[in-house]
Design a protein around this motif. Structure first.
Motif, PDB file in Angstrom:
ATOM      1  N   THR A  60       0.898  -1.109  -0.209  1.00 10.85           N
ATOM      2  CA  THR A  60      -0.013   0.076  -0.032  1.00 10.85           C
ATOM      3  C   THR A  60       0.957   1.212  -0.069  1.00 10.85           C
ATOM      4  O   THR A  60       0.527   2.272  -0.810  1.00 10.85           O
ATOM      5  CB  THR A  60      -0.985  -0.120   1.275  1.00 10.85           C
ATOM      6  OG1 THR A  60      -1.659  -1.075   1.277  1.00 10.85           O
ATOM      7  CG2 THR A  60      -1.765   1.253   1.267  1.00 10.85           C
ATOM      8  N   LEU A  61       1.722   1.346   0.930  1.00 14.90           N
ATOM      9  CA  LEU A  61       2.602   2.422   0.872  1.00 14.90           C
ATOM     10  C   LEU A  61       3.624   2.447  -0.433  1.00 14.90           C
ATOM     11  O   LEU A  61       3.712   3.828  -0.499  1.00 14.90           O
ATOM     12  CB  LEU A  61       3.883   2.330   2.266  1.00 14.90           C
ATOM     13  CG  LEU A  61       3.263   2.116   3.388  1.00 14.90           C
ATOM     14  CD1 LEU A  61       3.989   1.976   4.727  1.00 14.90           C
ATOM     15  CD2 LEU A  61       2.605   3.763   3.643  1.00 14.90           C
ATOM     16  N   TRP A  65       2.160   6.293  -0.522  1.00 13.87           N
ATOM     17  CA  TRP A  65       2.900   6.788   0.697  1.00 13.87           C
ATOM     18  C   TRP A  65       2.794   8.402   0.709  1.00 13.87           C
ATOM     19  O   TRP A  65       2.784   8.830   2.004  1.00 13.87           O
ATOM     20  CB  TRP A  65       4.354   6.351   0.578  1.00 13.87           C
ATOM     21  CG  TRP A  65       5.164   7.083  -0.575  1.00 13.87           C
ATOM     22  CD1 TRP A  65       5.213   6.280  -1.868  1.00 13.87           C
ATOM     23  CD2 TRP A  65       5.861   8.212  -0.603  1.00 13.87           C
ATOM     24  NE1 TRP A  65       5.840   7.184  -2.603  1.00 13.87           N
ATOM     25  CE2 TRP A  65       6.443   8.430  -1.701  1.00 13.87           C
ATOM     26  CE3 TRP A  65       6.078   9.344   0.573  1.00 13.87           C
ATOM     27  CZ2 TRP A  65       7.315   9.598  -2.215  1.00 13.87           C
ATOM     28  CZ3 TRP A  65       6.824  10.351   0.132  1.00 13.87           C
ATOM     29  CH2 TRP A  65       7.522  10.315  -1.123  1.00 13.87           C
ATOM     30  N   VAL A  68       0.165   9.941   3.469  1.00  7.14           N
ATOM     31  CA  VAL A  68       0.270   9.425   4.849  1.00  7.14           C
ATOM     32  C   VAL A  68      -0.045  10.608   5.706  1.00  7.14           C
ATOM     33  O   VAL A  68       0.650  11.675   5.612  1.00  7.14           O
ATOM     34  CB  VAL A  68       1.648   8.736   5.333  1.00  7.14           C
ATOM     35  CG1 VAL A  68       1.619   8.355   6.705  1.00  7.14           C
ATOM     36  CG2 VAL A  68       1.974   7.505   4.742  1.00  7.14           C
ATOM     37  N   ALA A 162      -3.236   4.944   3.310  1.00  8.17           N
ATOM     38  CA  ALA A 162      -1.611   5.112   3.586  1.00  8.17           C
ATOM     39  C   ALA A 162      -1.228   5.250   5.078  1.00  8.17           C
ATOM     40  O   ALA A 162      -0.168   4.648   5.444  1.00  8.17           O
ATOM     41  CB  ALA A 162      -1.477   6.596   2.881  1.00  8.17           C
ATOM     42  N   MET A 166       1.181   2.699   7.407  1.00  5.32           N
ATOM     43  CA  MET A 166       2.137   2.953   7.899  1.00  5.32           C
ATOM     44  C   MET A 166       2.184   2.625   9.452  1.00  5.32           C
ATOM     45  O   MET A 166       3.203   2.029  10.134  1.00  5.32           O
ATOM     46  CB  MET A 166       2.579   4.360   8.047  1.00  5.32           C
ATOM     47  CG  MET A 166       3.732   4.824   8.606  1.00  5.32           C
ATOM     48  SD  MET A 166       5.592   4.208   8.070  1.00  5.32           S
ATOM     49  CE  MET A 166       5.188   5.077   6.526  1.00  5.32           C
ATOM     50  N   SER A 169       2.617  -1.277   9.689  1.00  7.76           N
ATOM     51  CA  SER A 169       3.867  -1.839   9.435  1.00  7.76           C
ATOM     52  C   SER A 169       4.891  -1.732  10.714  1.00  7.76           C
ATOM     53  O   SER A 169       5.258  -2.732  11.245  1.00  7.76           O
ATOM     54  CB  SER A 169       4.375  -1.068   8.020  1.00  7.76           C
ATOM     55  OG  SER A 169       4.620   0.300   8.455  1.00  7.76           O
TER      56      SER A 169
END
Length: 241
Positions: A60-61, A65, A68, A162, A166, A169
């Motif tokens: 996804t990032l 990204w 975010v 996003a 983050m 993860s």
């Protein structure tokens, strides 16, 4: 069929379906796959799903990204730290099933309230609080998305996906470290999780068309639906044990 192969086949289907949901909405992999994996082989949980949780957000990032909300991620992770510690204590000493029922009911109440137009203000305090709850449930059960998603339900699709990616993860990496420290991360959980990355990638690829459909103004409804379903799954899983 051996139990190991059953875990990879049936668990792989669950991970694939969960990846389609998370790739579309921003969360949901854990709610679909964690209960299935826990029923098939409790010994690999929550470590196996955390390996997948660590890998999925990277895709996804790679695409989104730039969207975010870094400030929100910071507050969420600030709340997640103490929440993860409590989650680790629960894994070792307390029944995660009692926690599952409690959290599930709370999420259902939150979904019901927000569905009736009660807005959850997105402030540093509310995001940190959501991160705290997510830390507890994510570390103990592998399902930590709903609290954060409910706070971000009013954002646009790319920002939700996003930001959650983050957060997830870093959270999954943190959870794996904590599980290892409390001796609840067997090598079998790591290898199973690594193999399940394959169906996760396939699910993410399939989620593309669904993602574009939801970005046409349907994200909030999808977030509430997935959060509500996750709560029901969590309660059912907890009561079935």
């Amino acid at each position: 069929m051996s139990n190991e192969l059953l875990v990879l086949v049936v668990g792989g289907v669950a991970v694939f379906a969960g990846a389609v949901v998370q790739g579309s909405v921003g969360f949901g992999l854990g709610l679909v796959a964690a209960p299935v994996l826990a029923l098939l082989d409790p010994g690999i949980m929550p470590g196996a799903i955390q390996v997948v949780n660590l890998t999925m957000p990277l895709f996804t990032l790679a695409a989104e990204w730039r969207r975010v909300d870094w400030r929100g991620v910071g507050f969420a992770l600030l709340g997640r730290l103490p929440g993860s510690a409590i989650g680790a204590v629960i894994v070792v000493y307390v029944s995660v099933y009692t926690l599952g029922v409690f959290v599930g009911v709370m999420v259902l109440v939150a979904v019901a309230l927000t569905a009736r137009a009660l807005s959850v203000p997105r402030t540093g305090a509310t995001v940190a609080a959501a991160g705290f709850v997510s830390g507890i449930t994510g570390t103990a059960t592998g399902i930590g998305g709903p609290p954060i998603a409910l706070v971000y339900q009013g954002a646009k699709g790319p920002e939700i996906r996003a930001t959650l990616a983050m957060f997830f993860s870093v959270s999954a990496a943190q959870a794996l470290v904590i599980l290892a420290l409390v001796d609840h991360l067997p090598a079998r959980a790591l290898t199973t999780g690594a193999v399940l990355v394959v169906p996760m990638v396939l699910g993410f690829v399939v989620s593309g068309p669904v993602r574009r459909y939801l970005d046409g103004g349907r994200v909030r409804a999808a977030v509430l639906a997935v959060a509500g379903i996750s709560a029901v799954v969590l309660i059912a899983q907890s009561l079935a044990v």
